[in-house]
Scaffold this active site. Structure first.
Site, PDB file in Angstrom:
ATOM      1  N   SER A  54      -6.273 -14.089  10.918  1.00  0.00           N
ATOM      2  CA  SER A  54      -5.488 -14.575   9.781  1.00  0.00           C
ATOM      3  C   SER A  54      -4.623 -15.771  10.214  1.00  0.00           C
ATOM      4  CB  SER A  54      -4.683 -13.401   9.206  1.00  0.00           C
ATOM      5  OG  SER A  54      -3.743 -13.807   8.256  1.00  0.00           O
ATOM      6  N   ASP A 100     -14.242 -12.093   1.994  1.00  0.00           N
ATOM      7  CA  ASP A 100     -12.901 -12.670   2.076  1.00  0.00           C
ATOM      8  C   ASP A 100     -12.850 -13.902   1.169  1.00  0.00           C
ATOM      9  OD1 ASP A 100     -10.534 -13.922   2.780  1.00  0.00           O
ATOM     10  OD2 ASP A 100     -10.846 -13.753   4.944  1.00  0.00           O
TER      11      ASP A 100
HETATM   12  C1  GA4 Z   1      -2.676  -6.283   6.784  1.00  0.00           C
HETATM   13  C2  GA4 Z   1      -3.321  -6.042   8.151  1.00  0.00           C
HETATM   14  C3  GA4 Z   1      -3.660  -7.341   8.912  1.00  0.00           C
HETATM   15  O1  GA4 Z   1      -2.484  -7.916   9.454  1.00  0.00           O
HETATM   16  C4  GA4 Z   1      -4.332  -8.370   7.968  1.00  0.00           C
HETATM   17  C5  GA4 Z   1      -3.364  -8.683   6.832  1.00  0.00           C
HETATM   18  C6  GA4 Z   1      -3.793  -9.725   5.808  1.00  0.00           C
HETATM   19  C7  GA4 Z   1      -3.376 -11.125   6.213  1.00  0.00           C
HETATM   20  O2  GA4 Z   1      -2.280 -11.307   6.695  1.00  0.00           O
HETATM   21  O3  GA4 Z   1      -4.158 -12.043   6.041  1.00  0.00           O
HETATM   22  C8  GA4 Z   1      -3.228  -9.252   4.456  1.00  0.00           C
HETATM   23  C9  GA4 Z   1      -2.878  -7.718   4.666  1.00  0.00           C
HETATM   24  C10 GA4 Z   1      -3.443  -7.388   6.047  1.00  0.00           C
HETATM   25  C11 GA4 Z   1      -3.415  -6.825   3.545  1.00  0.00           C
HETATM   26  C12 GA4 Z   1      -3.238  -7.410   2.140  1.00  0.00           C
HETATM   27  C13 GA4 Z   1      -3.401  -8.941   2.110  1.00  0.00           C
HETATM   28  C14 GA4 Z   1      -4.208  -9.394   3.309  1.00  0.00           C
HETATM   29  C15 GA4 Z   1      -2.037  -9.963   3.865  1.00  0.00           C
HETATM   30  C16 GA4 Z   1      -2.112  -9.611   2.411  1.00  0.00           C
HETATM   31  C17 GA4 Z   1      -1.151  -9.838   1.554  1.00  0.00           C
HETATM   32  C18 GA4 Z   1      -4.800  -9.588   8.753  1.00  0.00           C
HETATM   33  C19 GA4 Z   1      -5.416  -7.687   7.180  1.00  0.00           C
HETATM   34  O4  GA4 Z   1      -6.587  -7.641   7.468  1.00  0.00           O
HETATM   35  O5  GA4 Z   1      -4.874  -7.135   6.043  1.00  0.00           O
END
Ligand code: GA4
Length: 331
Positions: free
Chosen positions: A177, A275
């Site tokens: 991310s 995604d």
């Molecule tokens: C939470 C867990 C991981 O850090 C992550 C996060 C993701 C992101 O930061 O891109 C998400 C979050 C996470 C869940 C809901 C969405 C997506 C931020 C957000 C608001 C990398 C993942 O895979 O999901």
């Protein structure tokens, strides 16, 4: 089923919590965020052969990194002296890891990232340095990149992290991310300043741009993430008044810089087919290719965000194998 149950529960739980933390006016409930994030302390006792220490690597900014190493079989309780024991092997990869969380969430001590870093140590026979970079909205661009750069310089100047073969630190940058985004920008600084990075690993990296792409429209709100959330995080991170074509967000966009002719590290770009930001990730891989850089794109059609956090799916194993091959000395 596309999303394994445990992954669905894990990510939905984060999503729910994160929805409580972002305020429409762009501010963020940091106190509640810290309360809701499950953290684990560093552990000097080896667990599955890996021990860890938290080290302040820059006093000015209080920048902390969590360092993970494999324990010697003979040493049951490593101490700080063992942490700084010179590497006794010909080649040991040192992976500088930047956690995800869209620049706003998580830390080096978040349980999900502690687990991931421990896995990387075992899998890659590596030392992992997980960087506790400053987060938005309190600390915007370029704070996270500055912290990444500080960490890179610190790692590069540690004699105890040098491989025996050539007395050099064999550095790789990795992140998911926002962490994947930081990888690119720290690597760009490294190229300009002459610090050698051997490879970049970007897991579902957070890139974007002003235009709305096909995948953003098609997958908006379908698998945990909405465009509205994504926009909020960019507004929280980018300098006030800048749009998503800022090079931090869109590195090969209209305000970006070409890497043609630069000695940029080889890259492994991992993209999940479910995604919504995948079009930007694919454009990133394409941008590297166009500039003549070495890039391997791993496109996992049926994967969602977060698939690499739990070892309950085939994509997890595919990616872990790719990473270990990517950092292996003969690759
Ligand atoms: C939470 C867990 C991981 O850090 C992550 C996060 C993701 C992101 O930061 O891109 C998400 C979050 C996470 C869940 C809901 C969405 C997506 C931020 C957000 C608001 C990398 C993942 O895979 O999901």
């Amino acid at each position: 089923m596309v999303v394994p149950l445990n992954t669905w529960v894990l990510i939905s739980n984060f999503k729910l919590a994160y929805n409580l933390l972002r305020r429409p006016d762009g501010t963020f409930n940091r106190h509640l965020a810290e309360f809701l994030d499950r953290k684990v302390p560093a552990n000097a006792n080896a667990v599955d052969g890996v021990f860890s220490f938290d080290v302040i690597i820059d006093r000015g900014t209080s920048l902390l990194s969590r360092i993970y190493r494999q324990a010697d079989a003979q040493v049951s309780q490593p101490n700080i002296v063992d942490l700084e024991k010179p590497i006794n092997l010909d080649v040991v990869p040192v992976i500088i890891f930047f956690h995800g969380g869209s620049f706003a969430h998580s830390s080096a001590n978040s349980a999900i990232y502690d687990t991931l870093c421990r896995r990387l140590v075992g899998l890659c026979k590596a030392v992992v340095v997980s960087v506790n970079y400053r987060r938005a909205p309190e600390s915007r661009y370029p704070c996270a990149y500055d912290d990444g750069w500080t960490a890179l310089k610190w790692v590069n100047s540690r004699a105890w992290l040098q491989s025996k073969k050539d007395s050099k630190v064999h550095i790789y940058l990795a992140g998911d991310s926002s962490g994947g985004n930081i990888v690119h920008h720290v690597a760009s600084r490294a190229v300009e300043s002459g610090i050698e990075v051997l490879g970049n690993i970007l897991l579902n990296p957070m890139f974007g741009g002003k235009e709305r792409t096909e995948s953003e429209k098609r997958l908006d709100g379908k698998y945990f993430v909405t465009l509205q959330d994504r926009d909020w995080y960019w507004r929280a991170f980018l300098p006030e008044g800048e749009d998503r074509d800022h090079p931090a967000c869109n590195p090969f966009g209209p305000k970006g810089k070409s890497l043609e002719g630069m000695k940029f590290p080889k890259s492994l770009v991992v993209v999940a087919g479910l995604d919504l930001v995948q079009d930007w990730q694919l454009a990133y891989a394409e941008g590297l290719k166009k500039a003549g850089q070495d890039v391997k794109l791993l496109y996992l059609e049926q994967a969602t965000i977060g698939f690499y956090l739990l070892p309950n799916n085939n994509h997890f194993h595919t990616v872990m194998n790719e990473i270990s091959e990517f950092v292996s000395p003969n690759c």
